[in-house]
Scaffold this active site. Sequence first.
Site, PDB file in Angstrom:
ATOM      1  N   ASN A 171       0.827  -1.206   0.000  1.00  0.00           N
ATOM      2  CA  ASN A 171       0.000   0.000   0.000  1.00  0.00           C
ATOM      3  C   ASN A 171       0.864   1.260   0.000  1.00  0.00           C
ATOM      4  OD1 ASN A 171      -2.444  -1.409   0.035  1.00  0.00           O
ATOM      5  ND2 ASN A 171      -2.507  -1.490   2.258  1.00  0.00           N
ATOM      6  N   HIS A 186      -1.266  -6.996   5.767  1.00  0.00           N
ATOM      7  CA  HIS A 186      -2.373  -7.131   6.717  1.00  0.00           C
ATOM      8  C   HIS A 186      -1.921  -7.820   8.003  1.00  0.00           C
ATOM      9  CE1 HIS A 186      -5.540  -6.769   3.275  1.00  0.00           C
ATOM     10  NE2 HIS A 186      -4.890  -5.645   3.508  1.00  0.00           N
ATOM     11  N   TYR A 200      -0.345  -8.783  -2.788  1.00  0.00           N
ATOM     12  CA  TYR A 200       0.266  -7.519  -2.406  1.00  0.00           C
ATOM     13  C   TYR A 200       1.758  -7.498  -2.740  1.00  0.00           C
ATOM     14  CZ  TYR A 200      -3.951  -5.981   0.008  1.00  0.00           C
ATOM     15  OH  TYR A 200      -5.236  -5.572   0.299  1.00  0.00           O
TER      16      TYR A 200
END
Length: 822
Positions: free
Chosen positions: A207, A257, A266
């Site tokens: 992210n 996460h 990811y």
Amino acid sequence: MDAWGRRSFLRAGGLAAAGVLITASGAPSGDGAAFAGMFAGHLAALRRRWREVTAGSGFDPAAEPYRTRLAALGTTAARYRDTAAPAAGRLWPDEPFPSFVATPARLLTMARAYALPGTGLTGDAGLAAAVSGGIDHYRRRVYAEGAPETGNWWHWQIGVPKKLLDAAVLIEPHLPDGVSRALAGAVDHFVPERHLHTYSGTSTGANRVDLCVVMLLRAMLRSDPGKAAVAVSALSPVFPYAEEGDGFHRDGTFIQHSFVPYQGAYGVSLLSGLATLFAVLRGSPWEITDPARQVIFDSVGKSFAPIVHDGFCLDMVRGRGIGRRSYGDHDRGREIAAAVLLLGESASGGERARWQAMVKGWATRDTTVPMLPAAERSDLAFHARLAAIMDDDAVPAAGEPPGHRLMAAGARAVHRGPGWCAGLSMASSRIGHYEHGNGENLRGWHTGSGMLYWWAEGHGDQYSDAFWPTVDPYRLPGTTVSTRRLPDGAGAAWGDTRTPARWVGGATDGRYACVGQHLYGLESTLEAYKSWFFLDDAVVCLGAGITARDGVPVETIVDNRRTDAGLTVDGREVLAPPPADGRKPASAFGGPWRTPASDDRPTGGEDRGAAGTSSAGRSAAMAEAGWAHLTGHGGYVLPGGARLHLLRERRADATGRVARGYVTLWLDHGPDPASAGYAYLLLPGATAVQTRARSADPDWLRISVNTADQQGIRVPSLGITAVNFWQGGATEGLTASGPCAVLVREDATGAATVTVADPRCGLDELTVTWDRRVAGVVHGHPLLAGAQTGRKLVLTFTGLADQAGASHTVTVRTTAPAGARS
């Protein structure tokens, strides 16, 4: 993580080195226009480089297959242009707002048709105007500065702005200043710089990289060198190894996460994003020079190569995305290959050569979804890079690296033998059983209960072809589970389905491994001790201390193959393949194959199907078995024999439109077992003759202990002795002072290795004794505090608790060859 101020961003971004004075407020001193003008040329170059790297370059647009694909892109873009009908609640009639995914994606498709050669719309001002108008319409109606963030935060901070900004940058010469300024204002509202000031929350790992990409696009859009510096400097926390939580760990695990191993989703996004940033920024004032960036280059071999097999990515590191679409594992493998080749352009010559050979090997072996044609359909830039190495005889096609990779930090293991590969997925106090979220993977409950994936040659689609929507989620291969019914999405969302178990991991010398899991069932009272010993042609699977009080049976699933192949037990055909004409097949015993009936539903007996799937055409059997063989797949050996339950069924997904055949083998421990156990061998790719021979050879394997205190084996022909010590103790000539894993391997020359690990990460000191005459230590280890040789070997290790479950090997010389006993 300490706050990262704007001033440090600007300095680290290279502006201070360029001689620009930064004030205490973080703003450049002097005339702002002059400051921006100093970097205008560099930012224009970034926009050109962005188009080359992301939209596509390096190919002849007049040559096939590019000519046809570019023309098709132009046709699609023209259709989007011509069918747009802006209104208060839409841009296209078939995509009502908010349309977070489709509408921005269509605008980006149109922008790429404008930017790329050979589309028939290259440089078309009318098309650019349509993109500009569409961006502004969407910004006014959906992505409006001050609008509330409804739904998933990701759309507002990453998904939508990334595509809108990308499209805007590609058509930048035709983008009115008012539209550009308004879009930048909306992005600044939803993605303010403060999101990059601390490395926490949703601004970590992949992210964080995506947020930095958004910030860089924002900088290119408005020629803002300060934003470019922020984007680059904010990457720094991504590079170092993580001690816990999100990021790359030293053993190759990538976590997102907090509790989910995620190289295959990811991790791909992170690798792709960084490869793009390295390529775009190379040679600019904002080139990424952080010394810790080498961690990313090292991740290709440590984190990604182990989890790609014959071109596809193993599902056990794909989190909640495993069931999104069939052949998604091949899609992810292709994305990893594309990122690796792009990253190679910024790597050393040696790294680039190794990676090209690796990717060429993947592409050569992926016959299920051939990589080059698939790249042609999805990514022309990747196709050009891949085609170049496929046509280059100087680039060899590297084979699959044999041996074992244990990623203890992620409770994952990957093993490769001749012609086969296996992957093991576990759960622990650090890693969740499974992840669900956004309505996805609601029945992945038991994927962390010791699921053992495996592929023999020619089975690259075993878990690709509608496996997840049709498989019985209570009978995943390798797992031990309570058959207690669970609700969809049982346990906390986003991966926090961890267990109390600390002992999860094992020891590996790089070729062989002993791996174990102290298993606690998800939302059940189940507890068990499971071990896997990975060898050249077999996986020895042991279970002990299996206990539960749920009032329902507990099962160990020897296997559950998506196949219509025939099954033999002890040489007799038990489950014949289903006949093509629909007639009942011959069966040695058990129920007949029958056509679906209206009342043929899961009843909680032998068919424990989940709600949302249906099972029909079932043929069941039970046998006292010594070995079994599944035609074209492999064999199973049950030392000493066991009551093996067998089932052939055809299972449909929730829609009833997709169905696949399955053959399931399992051991039933009965309701509420107390200290039950099991032992079996998996022989991937073995023939029936080989399976029978292994079953008939009692000297090949000795199971020395299989209890809740220790589980261990000896394989004399390989010189292997391996024990998982759940508690300290002694067995098979090995003694351990505390819980640990020990793997000993002797060879015919008298050399031996002793490998130890502390899976619990709790031992300040460990003493391992091997009852074997040893002449001396050849190679020690930094954690080896003491070694006693002679009539027996005594090794004392310190500091294992701080090693994240890593394996440590000591090489010694015995006084006699392997097999001889003093």
